[in-house]
Design a protein around this motif. Structure first.
Motif, PDB file in Angstrom:
ATOM      1  N   ILE A  64     -98.389  17.720  59.574  1.00 44.29           N
ATOM      2  CA  ILE A  64     -98.712  18.841  58.354  1.00 44.29           C
ATOM      3  C   ILE A  64     -97.120  19.492  58.339  1.00 44.29           C
ATOM      4  N   SER A  65     -96.563  19.735  59.427  1.00 45.61           N
ATOM      5  CA  SER A  65     -94.931  20.146  59.322  1.00 45.61           C
ATOM      6  C   SER A  65     -94.125  19.101  58.907  1.00 45.61           C
TER       7      SER A  65
ATOM      8  N   GLN B 148     -90.806  17.319  54.173  1.00 44.08           N
ATOM      9  CA  GLN B 148     -90.765  16.176  53.211  1.00 44.08           C
ATOM     10  C   GLN B 148     -90.725  16.790  51.662  1.00 44.08           C
ATOM     11  N   GLN B 149     -91.809  17.712  51.629  1.00 43.45           N
ATOM     12  CA  GLN B 149     -92.005  18.281  49.994  1.00 43.45           C
ATOM     13  C   GLN B 149     -91.091  19.516  49.820  1.00 43.45           C
ATOM     14  N   GLU B 150     -90.038  19.583  51.001  1.00 40.52           N
ATOM     15  CA  GLU B 150     -89.147  20.930  50.773  1.00 40.52           C
ATOM     16  C   GLU B 150     -89.864  22.228  50.430  1.00 40.52           C
ATOM     17  N   LEU B 151     -91.158  22.535  50.998  1.00 42.55           N
ATOM     18  CA  LEU B 151     -91.704  23.763  50.833  1.00 42.55           C
ATOM     19  C   LEU B 151     -91.257  24.827  51.505  1.00 42.55           C
ATOM     20  N   ASP B 152     -91.639  25.842  51.237  1.00 41.72           N
ATOM     21  CA  ASP B 152     -91.047  27.398  51.886  1.00 41.72           C
ATOM     22  C   ASP B 152     -92.057  27.409  53.066  1.00 41.72           C
TER      23      ASP B 152
END
Length: 110
Positions: A13-14, A19-23
């Motif tokens: 999940i990390s 990869q999706q450059e989420l906060d």
């Protein structure tokens, strides 16, 4: 009991969050169920920044997990793992509330 995520699942999940450059401070893993699938219910995993007031919230290995109350009735006690094997790769649910599940492991009945 709650919802448990293995260290292996948390690492995957990390990786997806990166990869999706989420906060990392805002993102949560929404775990739920929806009607459908071969056995009656399908599991739902989604990355979201939205947490609702009624959601159950957990923190597992640095991953914030949320679950709506209706889904939680079916998911209390579930453990989520991640397998990367020759036969396939993906998240695996071990649900003590399921009376049966399909061969693919992505749906169940309760």
């Amino acid at each position: 009991m709650g919802i448990t995520i293995s260290e292996t699942a948390a690492r995957e999940i990390s990786t997806i969050i990166d990869q999706q450059e989420l906060d990392r401070q805002k993102v949560r893993l929404r775990v739920g169920v929806k009607g459908g699938g071969c056995s009656g219910f399908s599991y739902l995993l989604d990355l979201t920044e939205t947490a609702r007031d009624a959601d159950e919230e957990f923190d597992q290995h640095g991953i914030k997990v949320v679950c709506d109350p209706k889904s939680y009735l079916y998911l209390n006690g579930v453990s989520i793992d991640f397998k990367d094997e020759v036969m396939g790769r993906g998240f695996v649910f071990n649900n003590p509330n399921a009376t049966s599940s399909c061969g693919c492991g992505s749906s169940f009945s309760a």
